[in-house]
Design an enzyme around this catalytic site. Structure first.
Site, PDB file in Angstrom:
ATOM      1  N   GLU A  56     -27.765  87.354  -8.903  1.00 27.58           N
ATOM      2  CA  GLU A  56     -27.007  88.104 -10.298  1.00 27.58           C
ATOM      3  C   GLU A  56     -27.200  89.960 -10.493  1.00 27.58           C
ATOM      4  O   GLU A  56     -28.575  89.953 -10.311  1.00 27.58           O
ATOM      5  CB  GLU A  56     -27.129  87.864 -11.743  1.00 27.58           C
ATOM      6  CG  GLU A  56     -26.405  87.442 -12.560  1.00 27.58           C
ATOM      7  CD  GLU A  56     -26.870  87.303 -14.139  1.00 27.58           C
ATOM      8  OE1 GLU A  56     -26.006  87.235 -14.940  1.00 27.58           O
ATOM      9  OE2 GLU A  56     -27.618  86.693 -13.878  1.00 27.58           O
ATOM     10  N   LYS A 125     -18.291  85.832 -14.885  1.00 28.08           N
ATOM     11  CA  LYS A 125     -19.460  84.748 -15.743  1.00 28.08           C
ATOM     12  C   LYS A 125     -18.658  83.784 -17.184  1.00 28.08           C
ATOM     13  O   LYS A 125     -17.793  85.081 -17.698  1.00 28.08           O
ATOM     14  CB  LYS A 125     -20.223  85.229 -16.057  1.00 28.08           C
ATOM     15  CG  LYS A 125     -21.580  84.611 -16.588  1.00 28.08           C
ATOM     16  CD  LYS A 125     -23.179  85.055 -16.597  1.00 28.08           C
ATOM     17  CE  LYS A 125     -24.380  83.998 -17.206  1.00 28.08           C
ATOM     18  NZ  LYS A 125     -25.287  85.591 -16.862  1.00 28.08           N
ATOM     19  N   CYS A 181     -26.093  82.130 -13.284  1.00 30.97           N
ATOM     20  CA  CYS A 181     -27.115  82.247 -14.034  1.00 30.97           C
ATOM     21  C   CYS A 181     -26.719  81.233 -15.206  1.00 30.97           C
ATOM     22  O   CYS A 181     -26.637  79.689 -14.982  1.00 30.97           O
ATOM     23  CB  CYS A 181     -27.833  83.190 -13.717  1.00 30.97           C
ATOM     24  SG  CYS A 181     -29.179  83.335 -15.474  1.00 30.97           S
ATOM     25  N   SER A 208     -32.435  85.075 -14.673  1.00 31.98           N
ATOM     26  CA  SER A 208     -33.358  84.786 -15.324  1.00 31.98           C
ATOM     27  C   SER A 208     -35.022  85.321 -14.807  1.00 31.98           C
ATOM     28  O   SER A 208     -35.365  85.175 -13.637  1.00 31.98           O
ATOM     29  CB  SER A 208     -32.966  83.065 -14.128  1.00 31.98           C
ATOM     30  OG  SER A 208     -34.189  82.462 -14.695  1.00 31.98           O
ATOM     31  N   THR A 482     -40.204  34.895   4.055  1.00 33.82           N
ATOM     32  CA  THR A 482     -40.931  36.375   4.627  1.00 33.82           C
ATOM     33  C   THR A 482     -39.347  37.303   5.252  1.00 33.82           C
ATOM     34  O   THR A 482     -40.464  38.466   5.444  1.00 33.82           O
ATOM     35  CB  THR A 482     -42.058  35.905   5.396  1.00 33.82           C
ATOM     36  OG1 THR A 482     -41.241  34.979   6.522  1.00 33.82           O
ATOM     37  CG2 THR A 482     -43.033  35.130   4.640  1.00 33.82           C
ATOM     38  N   TRP A 492     -32.756  39.057  13.628  1.00 39.83           N
ATOM     39  CA  TRP A 492     -33.984  38.120  14.361  1.00 39.83           C
ATOM     40  C   TRP A 492     -34.675  38.014  13.184  1.00 39.83           C
ATOM     41  O   TRP A 492     -35.722  37.580  12.499  1.00 39.83           O
ATOM     42  CB  TRP A 492     -35.310  39.870  14.545  1.00 39.83           C
ATOM     43  CG  TRP A 492     -35.699  39.318  15.342  1.00 39.83           C
ATOM     44  CD1 TRP A 492     -37.370  39.651  15.526  1.00 39.83           C
ATOM     45  CD2 TRP A 492     -35.997  39.146  16.723  1.00 39.83           C
ATOM     46  NE1 TRP A 492     -38.423  39.136  16.423  1.00 39.83           N
ATOM     47  CE2 TRP A 492     -37.767  39.087  16.797  1.00 39.83           C
ATOM     48  CE3 TRP A 492     -34.859  39.430  17.853  1.00 39.83           C
ATOM     49  CZ2 TRP A 492     -37.921  38.881  18.820  1.00 39.83           C
ATOM     50  CZ3 TRP A 492     -35.055  39.162  19.339  1.00 39.83           C
ATOM     51  CH2 TRP A 492     -36.714  38.688  19.373  1.00 39.83           C
ATOM     52  N   HIS A 503     -35.999  29.308   0.069  1.00 38.94           N
ATOM     53  CA  HIS A 503     -35.737  29.398  -1.718  1.00 38.94           C
ATOM     54  C   HIS A 503     -35.542  30.812  -1.934  1.00 38.94           C
ATOM     55  O   HIS A 503     -34.190  30.863  -3.605  1.00 38.94           O
ATOM     56  CB  HIS A 503     -36.252  28.331  -2.687  1.00 38.94           C
ATOM     57  CG  HIS A 503     -36.265  27.642  -2.157  1.00 38.94           C
ATOM     58  ND1 HIS A 503     -37.607  26.160  -1.518  1.00 38.94           N
ATOM     59  CD2 HIS A 503     -35.367  26.119  -2.252  1.00 38.94           C
ATOM     60  CE1 HIS A 503     -36.815  25.372  -1.268  1.00 38.94           C
ATOM     61  NE2 HIS A 503     -35.863  24.710  -1.454  1.00 38.94           N
TER      62      HIS A 503
END
Length: 680
Positions: A56, A125, A181, A208, A482, A492, A503
């Site tokens: 800025e 700004k 800013c 800043s 699993t 796969w 389940h």
């Protein structure tokens, strides 16, 4: 010199190289500040930067107070803007500089956008801080007070308004906007509406001053804004050279994309420098495409924006990406983040299982324990779930089910694991039943012939699951699955009465590469002694379905020799399902991530023998196989999945969740794109 293939250029794949510039400031000396800007612009051009942003009021200095009202200074600022426009054009970059600009009888704090040797537009700004150490309203007018939407600079009339959107006509997705800013400390930052209007890169030119804790606040705001607006956010603040009469300056610079920090500059440096990163504007566009809320918000809250077109220039040559790129998208490199991810993933799995057990009033589960990665992780989840529910681990009924190719190593690991964890273990040899089935269907193996085809494999896989379901019936239990996310992607799994079904499946949302680290994490955090030792032994075992007996050389059946390295497959899976990237870009990213084992970071505790590299030919080979399996041959299995929790941000392949696709699609469009755009 050989021709450069377009594949080798980051620009081909939708990347825009940006730089947050931190110049040394010369207080109230526009000519000297211009020289600092020019030096950084030239550096940026030499490094292939497309877009550079400065702090800025960088051309005048921010902390110069009433000197901002001096005619000599303001006139010199305007003269230097023309000089900088030529410098940016010569370097082939678009430059966004901070300067005080007069318009009518008012002075504005502005971002001036330079490209193609001219001023493309000026953004005043919106919010002027006038509290604590700030007194901007003493010198500047707010954007809303302007009476004109244009301004004359260097004899040219250009757009003058907040929320201008700058769009490259020759680079799809290269669309940016700037705010200044204080604007992004406001409850409604101007960049929010700019993003809704199409800007994918948001710039913040900041001064800043620094006080304790403010750097973290800025970084939080940058990350948050990039997440909320599905964008990249580039921030740069004033540094060394600003007046320290009453304030100090750290020169913080950060670049964030979709919440992730891509780059961070050195703070409190006394030298001018650049913070550079490649922003994936294509990925940002894909994410917005998937996020219906973003489009809805744009329709409801968005406002028409002035779009300023421009053309880009500069080099289109090859070069490595300048951005963090994890080899393992599901496994962060940072040790603290990996620890947090493992904690969350493990507890997500545990909570899912606990809720299912409460819903069914279950006190027992049945699980097949092979001594491999997936069943080990599922067993660890089951143990934690039983502990939290106050149930004895003896209610976990673990079965090892050796077949024709089961190795002594995996079987002994399975038994050692079950004993160490205190679950109820048992063994059922499936070979007699498998032989009976093979005889019944007239399979050559039953006659002594060494035929190890898919039927031979699936008889074993199917029988294992069949036994587990019947054991569950017998014991008033349910079968814990699993199979993991990576296996679902590749198909796969043996469909139906096979390892495809259970389940409830706690691993279905966890990628194979993450499961390795989860087991390491649990071994470290939860267990010592024999249990920890056997967990590490499981990690050291090659991934194998163990369905085909070892050959004459003694080598076991290798999963990765058939479907490809899981490290690559998980990389492909993440970018194709999470962002929908085209195969050529996925190949480019994979090659960038994996081409050199000696560079970049590896996740904590990655063994040295897993630190490998892959050339482009290898990446293309396995990506082709992945595309065929994922898009053409495996969806029917994913369309009939058991329940299980989503775990990773890369998504779930459940037909009730992130991924819904026809079972009879073709992979042609993806394979054709791969072949057309990835060199051999």
């Amino acid at each position: 010199m050989a021709d450069i293939h377009p594949f080798d250029s980051p620009r081909t794949h939708g990347f825009v190289r940006v730089a947050a510039a931190t110049p040394v400031v010369h207080t109230a000396d526009p000519a000297a500040n211009s020289e600092e800007h020019i030096a950084l612009i030239r550096q940026a051009g030499a490094r292939g930067v497309d877009l550079i942003v400065f702090p800025e009021l960088g051309l005048s200095g921010y902390a110069i107070d009433d000197l901002l009202m001096q005619e000599a200074l303001l006139a010199e600022v305007e003269r230097q803007i023309a000089v900088l426009a030529d410098a940016a054009d010569a370097a082939g970059v678009v430059a966004v500089i901070g300067a005080p600009i007069r318009n009518g009888d008012a002075l504005y704090n502005c971002a001036v956008v330079l490209g193609s040797g001219a001023v493309l537009g000026v953004v005043p700004k919106t919010y002027l801080p006038n509290y604590r150490e700030y007194y901007e309203k003493r010198w500047f007018a707010a954007a809303a007070s302007r009476s004109e939407d244009t301004v004359v600079l260097n004899g040219e009339t250009v757009d003058f308004a907040p929320g201008l959107v700058f769009e490259a006509v020759d680079r799809p997705g290269f669309v940016f906007a700037a705010e200044i800013c204080e604007d992004f400390w406001a409850p409604q930052p101007p960049s929010t509406r700019a993003a809704l209007a199409g800007a994918r890169i948001l710039l913040n030119l900041s001064a800043s001053n620094i006080v304790i804790g403010k750097a973290d606040e800025r970084a939080l705001l940058c990350a948050s804004q990039s997440v909320r607006t599905l964008s990249a956010y580039v921030f740069t603040a004033s540094g060394w050279g600003e007046s320290t009469t009453d304030l100090a300056w750290d020169g913080q610079a950060t670049i964030h994309e979709l919440g992730a920090r891509l780059a961070e500059g050195e703070r409190f440096s006394m030298e001018s420098h650049l913070t550079i990163a490649d922003i994936d504007v294509e990925r940002i566009g894909q994410d917005r495409l998937r996020n219906g809320t973003f489009a809805d918000c744009a329709r409801i809250e968005g406002e028409p924006a002035t779009v300023v077109p421009f053309e880009t220039s500069g080099s289109d040559g090859p070069g490595d990406l300048i951005r963090p790129l994890d080899r393992f998208p599901f496994v962060p490199d940072d040790a603290a983040r990996l620890d947090q991810d493992c904690y969350e993933a493990f507890n997500i799995q545990v909570q899912g299982l606990m809720r299912r057990m409460r819903a069914t009033n279950g006190e027992r589960i049945v699980i097949g324990v092979s001594g491999g990665l997936d069943s080990t992780q599922a067993l660890l989840v089951a143990c934690r779930a039983f502990d939290r529910l106050g149930l004895p681990r003896t209610g976990i009924l673990g079965y090892t089910l050796p077949g024709f190719a089961t190795s002594e190593g995996t079987k002994s690991n399975a038994w050692a694991l079950m004993k160490a964890l205190g679950v109820t273990g048992a063994e059922i040899d499936i070979r007699p039943t498998a032989t009976t089935m093979l005889e019944a269907i007239g399979h050559p193996f039953a006659k002594g012939e060494p035929v190890h085809d898919i039927t031979f494999e699936n008889v074993q896989a199917g029988l294992r699951t069949d036994y587990l379901f019947r054991l569950a019936n017998q014991n008033g239990a349910f079968v814990l699955g699993t199979g993991d996310l990576s296996e679902l992607a590749l198909g796969w799994a043996t469909y139906g009465v096979g390892d495809h079904m259970s389940h409830y499946n706690v691993n279905g949302g966890v990628a194979k590469t993450l499961i390795r680290h989860l087991i390491r994490w649990v071994a470290t955090k939860e267990y010592t002694g024999e249990a920890a030792a056997v967990l590490h032994a499981v990690l050291d075992t090659e991934i194998s379905p163990e369905l085909v007996p070892a050959g004459a050389d003694g080598k076991l059946q290798s999963t990765e020799a058939t479907v490809g390295p899981y490290a690559l497959n998980d990389f492909f899976l993440f970018y194709i399902t999470r962002f929908g990237l085209k195969p050529s870009k996925v190949a480019y990213l994979a090659h960038q991530a994996w081409k050199d084992a000696a560079t970049g970071h590896w996740p904590t505790a990655t063994p040295d023998d897993e630190k490998v590299e892959y050339d482009l030919a290898t990446v293309k080979h396995w990506l082709r196989k992945f595309l065929f399996r994922f898009f053409q041959t495996s969806q029917f299995k994913r369309s009939a999945l058991p329940n299980g929790p989503k775990v990773v941000t890369g998504g779930s392949l459940s037909p009730r969740g992130d991924w819904r696709a026809p079972s009879d699609a073709t992979a042609r469009v993806w394979l054709d794109e791969l072949d057309a755009n990835v060199p051999d």
